[in-house]
Scaffold this motif. Sequence first.
Motif, PDB file in Angstrom:
ATOM      1  N   GLY B 499       0.887  -1.276   0.086  1.00  0.00           N
ATOM      2  CA  GLY B 499       0.118   0.258   0.104  1.00  0.00           C
ATOM      3  C   GLY B 499       0.668   1.005   0.111  1.00  0.00           C
ATOM      4  N   ALA B 500       0.676   2.099  -0.712  1.00  0.00           N
ATOM      5  CA  ALA B 500       1.423   4.035   0.014  1.00  0.00           C
ATOM      6  C   ALA B 500      -0.078   4.810   0.464  1.00  0.00           C
ATOM      7  CB  ALA B 500       1.828   4.119  -1.515  1.00  0.00           C
ATOM      8  N   VAL B 501       0.536   5.171   1.622  1.00  0.00           N
ATOM      9  CA  VAL B 501      -0.133   6.514   1.760  1.00  0.00           C
ATOM     10  C   VAL B 501       0.623   8.135   0.996  1.00  0.00           C
ATOM     11  CG1 VAL B 501      -0.874   7.706   3.273  1.00  0.00           C
ATOM     12  CG2 VAL B 501      -0.819   4.412   3.668  1.00  0.00           C
ATOM     13  N   PHE B 502       0.229   8.761   0.908  1.00  0.00           N
ATOM     14  CA  PHE B 502      -0.009  10.062  -0.014  1.00  0.00           C
ATOM     15  C   PHE B 502      -0.737  11.148   0.504  1.00  0.00           C
ATOM     16  CE2 PHE B 502      -0.376   8.075  -2.968  1.00  0.00           C
ATOM     17  CZ  PHE B 502      -2.579   8.632  -4.090  1.00  0.00           C
ATOM     18  N   PHE B 503      -0.176  12.332   0.210  1.00  0.00           N
ATOM     19  CA  PHE B 503      -1.602  13.485   0.754  1.00  0.00           C
ATOM     20  C   PHE B 503      -0.854  14.857   0.053  1.00  0.00           C
ATOM     21  CE2 PHE B 503       1.447  15.483   4.110  1.00  0.00           C
ATOM     22  CZ  PHE B 503       2.088  14.686   4.413  1.00  0.00           C
ATOM     23  N   ILE B 524       0.578  -1.516  -6.643  1.00  0.00           N
ATOM     24  CA  ILE B 524       0.152  -0.946  -5.354  1.00  0.00           C
ATOM     25  C   ILE B 524      -1.054  -0.197  -4.737  1.00  0.00           C
ATOM     26  CG2 ILE B 524       1.367   1.146  -3.346  1.00  0.00           C
ATOM     27  CD1 ILE B 524       3.882   0.583  -4.695  1.00  0.00           C
ATOM     28  N   ASN B 525      -1.740  -0.314  -3.713  1.00  0.00           N
ATOM     29  CA  ASN B 525      -3.120   0.421  -3.405  1.00  0.00           C
ATOM     30  C   ASN B 525      -2.996   1.740  -2.958  1.00  0.00           C
ATOM     31  OD1 ASN B 525      -4.225  -1.838  -4.467  1.00  0.00           O
ATOM     32  ND2 ASN B 525      -4.567  -2.961  -2.580  1.00  0.00           N
ATOM     33  N   THR B 526      -3.648   2.642  -2.800  1.00  0.00           N
ATOM     34  CA  THR B 526      -3.858   3.426  -2.062  1.00  0.00           C
ATOM     35  C   THR B 526      -4.632   4.529  -1.565  1.00  0.00           C
ATOM     36  OG1 THR B 526      -4.498   4.475  -4.085  1.00  0.00           O
ATOM     37  CG2 THR B 526      -2.015   4.525  -5.023  1.00  0.00           C
ATOM     38  N   MET B 527      -3.989   5.637   0.022  1.00  0.00           N
ATOM     39  CA  MET B 527      -4.940   5.860   0.740  1.00  0.00           C
ATOM     40  C   MET B 527      -4.154   7.248   0.392  1.00  0.00           C
ATOM     41  SD  MET B 527      -5.862   5.143   4.628  1.00  0.00           S
ATOM     42  CE  MET B 527      -3.569   5.111   5.160  1.00  0.00           C
ATOM     43  N   ARG B 528      -5.144   8.118  -0.089  1.00  0.00           N
ATOM     44  CA  ARG B 528      -4.998   9.874  -0.116  1.00  0.00           C
ATOM     45  C   ARG B 528      -5.390   9.867   1.638  1.00  0.00           C
ATOM     46  NH1 ARG B 528      -6.469  15.107  -1.031  1.00  0.00           N
ATOM     47  NH2 ARG B 528      -8.264  14.481  -2.266  1.00  0.00           N
ATOM     48  N   LEU B 529      -4.618  10.803   2.552  1.00  0.00           N
ATOM     49  CA  LEU B 529      -5.251  10.923   3.060  1.00  0.00           C
ATOM     50  C   LEU B 529      -5.631  12.319   3.366  1.00  0.00           C
ATOM     51  CD1 LEU B 529      -2.248  10.359   5.515  1.00  0.00           C
ATOM     52  CD2 LEU B 529      -4.384   9.306   6.092  1.00  0.00           C
ATOM     53  N   ARG B 530      -7.022  12.734   4.062  1.00  0.00           N
ATOM     54  CA  ARG B 530      -7.392  14.560   4.038  1.00  0.00           C
ATOM     55  C   ARG B 530      -7.741  15.112   4.782  1.00  0.00           C
ATOM     56  NH1 ARG B 530     -11.985  14.749  -0.150  1.00  0.00           N
ATOM     57  NH2 ARG B 530     -13.133  13.290   1.345  1.00  0.00           N
ATOM     58  N   GLY B 531      -7.608  14.038   5.990  1.00  0.00           N
ATOM     59  CA  GLY B 531      -7.118  14.596   7.609  1.00  0.00           C
ATOM     60  C   GLY B 531      -7.064  14.060   8.439  1.00  0.00           C
TER      61      GLY B 531
END
Lengths: 350, 608
Positions: B499-503, B524-531
Amino acid sequence: MSSPRPGFRHPDLPKNDLGYTRRDYEGAASTLCAGCGHDSISNAIINACFELSLEPSGIAKMSGIGCSSKTPAYFLGKSHGFNSVHGRMPSIATGANMANRDLVYIGVSGDGDTASIGMGQFVHIVRRNLNMVYIVMNNGCYGLTKGQDSATADRGSAGKKGRPNPFESIDLCELAIALGAGFVARGFSGDKEQLVPLLKAAIGHRGFALVDVISPCVTFNNTAASTKSYQWVRDHMEATATFDFIPPRKEITTQYEKGTTQSVTLHDGGVVHLHKCDESIDVTRRRCAIDALEQHREKGRLLTGILHINETLKDTHEILETTETRLNTLMEKDLCPGNRVLQDMMENYR
Amino acid sequence: MKLQGVNDFVIRFANVNGSGSASANALFAKSVFRLGVPVSPKNIFPSNIQGLPTWYEVRINEKGNLGRRGGYDVVVAMNGQTLKKDYEDLAPGGYFMYDSARQLPADFARDDITLIDMPLTQICNREFEDPKLRQLLKNIVYVGALAHLFDMEFSILTDSILSQYKKKPKLGEPNIKALELGFEYAAAHFQDTCQLKVKRSNTLTRHILMDGNTATALGALYGGATVAGWYPITPSTSVVEAFDRFTGQYRKDESGKKKVAILQAEDELTALGIALGASWNGARAFTATSGPGISLMNEFLGLAYFAEIPVVLIDVQRTGPSTGMPTRTQQSDILLCAYASHGDTRHVLLFPCDPKECFDMTADAFDLAERLQTPVIIMSDLDLGMNDHICLPPEWDDARTYDRGKVLDGNQLESLTEKWGRYLDKDGDGICYRTIPGTHPKLGSYFTRGSSHDEFAAYTEDSDTYQRIMLRLGKKWQTAKGLVPKPEIQISDAGSGYGAVFFGTSTQASREALETLRSQGIIINTMRLRGFPFQDEVREFIDRHNTVFVIEQNRDGQMRTLLINECAIRPDKLVSVTHFDGLPITAGHISASIQQILKPQTQKGGAQ
């Protein structure tokens, strides 16, 4: 921990124009040392607001940190209060005033809170000419941390520890006049007869009004060698003038002899009549006011009363040209231009 | 071999700060945008007003990859101080345009690039009388030349000039002439020289080209902010300047007076103090600053947290620590903002990734702050705030009303059957009811303080009471989880262990890098943090993968630390991919870093 005062009241207590008794302007019981000058100032604030018939909910009390800044809990219990952080009351008061221009803002600070940690904010609130009364409960020392000298302690003055202060003192009144304040006064917590009208006149002034009140610290700075003791101040204080404060809407009945009295009309319609004992002091002139302070300082005297007054200055709202409507009452329809305007605006970004 | 292609290259303008190059370079970028081609300009400028080197890098990419790519294919070298480096770093096969008034030194001997010698000084001296104008118009002449080299529709450029000088057509004339001079010279001397082209495309339709600070200011306008305290600091200054401009236009009453109070303060302490005082008194208020300002504001952030005063704070992050590099970007205030001030504190953070989100999140932040009665910090940065970005236009729902949160009015105060307490949690969500000064002649007054207080706002040193209040603030934090925007999760392969996390501004480059890896078989699955606070979804996303890359623009992996701390993640599961040289993160850096990390793993068992 502060506790409420007992709730009973005598039916014959005098009432003001709004039907309130003096009790309606009181706060919780004080937790300061017995005999503290600050409690006398709290009482003077209560008297001034009661006698001016101010609506308690129309007043906001602002303070910083220190013995002085605790006092807003001890007066005007029906008013909102904000005990902020050390030396930062001016910024909180500025923001509050921007949100609601119609409240009466009474700020309480100390000599440490104003002349040291808060000096930066103090000089700039004077420059902005924020419409508020800024009271300094000035005892020349840090009470809550057990008596260290503050920046208003006179050079050579010594508190309980007995060591004379080696540094030059800051005269907040002289500073405020130099910075262009429109109302600068000095009182003494032991002289209610002078202090209450000073506070009333300060409230009547529109713009920044500084009232520096020498307020002896009975625990740490009331010694024979201190220039902030009850005894020293009593022996050395002189007034620029005796004066009468006539609140707005009150008929002026007294006739003054020409030449001896100077009258200044305040923004709220109140009038200050100054009866000068010393012809050389013209408190409406900034330079003259500073000279008078310096001359008295050289003579080792403490000049009190209204030190400077100028009713021609614009306050912050007038300078910024904000709307007469209180900003905190504006709603979506007043504030939000809507989607059509937004979409039209977007053409500038294509 | 010459680089060739259509709508896919990077051009870099190397100029001297204060020489008037910025508007010419922006004219070029805007013209590409108006041809419907995705474009991403980055201004790389010094902390200086005149004389130091400045670069303007424009990436043109038909596929819509708008993060920084790294490297450049064309350079317009107008700065003698950097000429050598600008020359050396040009990609093989690239194009080097320079002012032929001065001959290139002998050691400029590359044989793998194409020189384009434009007599810019000569043309301007010949054609323009005014010496000041000669200097400025050199920049316009090279834009005209580029239009020919890239085979751009010339009318796009002239139309841009005409609309820019609509009100002063006299000033537009020499600009048009300069464009034509450049175009004509290139046509006469560089026919078929350049094989990089910009062709009209229909990729962009409704899009806008806007900087994040402008969008943030618009968000504050639409969100109903009426008080702003501020202190000038790069890169946040233009937020309040734009707010001042917008309110000057859209916030006047019938008599021409302003329905806003904007005060330039003496420092950042006061800037936030003004916003807090106004918020306490029932106005919507904000301030905008950068890292050094946040450091100063810690004191007031603690007060706002503990006394529960709503306020919106815009942090346009720059390169730290200390003064750092004031005109370079970073995402390095994350931990500072999340836990600002002494004692146990936590603050709500929002992470916009483009100007549209700057608008949306700023407007939402006022609702959120008043609902939660606490500071809300918008985590923008220099790249987002000061550079132009392509995005969809913000929209406003005219039926929307402001959420003022739990504020009691006079009638409500009178109808209460029990004693009101400012810090009494009646609803069990940790959020109490507040009153605005002056609401009622007798009811609802209280004393706000940063010292320990009980449910009725009275001073207390009672341990149980203190703990009760602190735990209730913890409960409010849980409530906040349900109110801050959720992460944007994309599961490309449910079976992938990566997985990858970015923002924020790491988003564009991250997506491009992951696309590159995908083409190499690494999914790679992704998660964009927003808060922040993080919701359960954040934890779940991390839990379902074996290794999660946390991509961010700081040295220490601050978001990784925050995730480990807040979600109780095993540290070795989160792998940092950081970029912190002060320039926007590049896709190439991200994909190379991940490949590097995966190398030993793929050797062992192959990518999943």
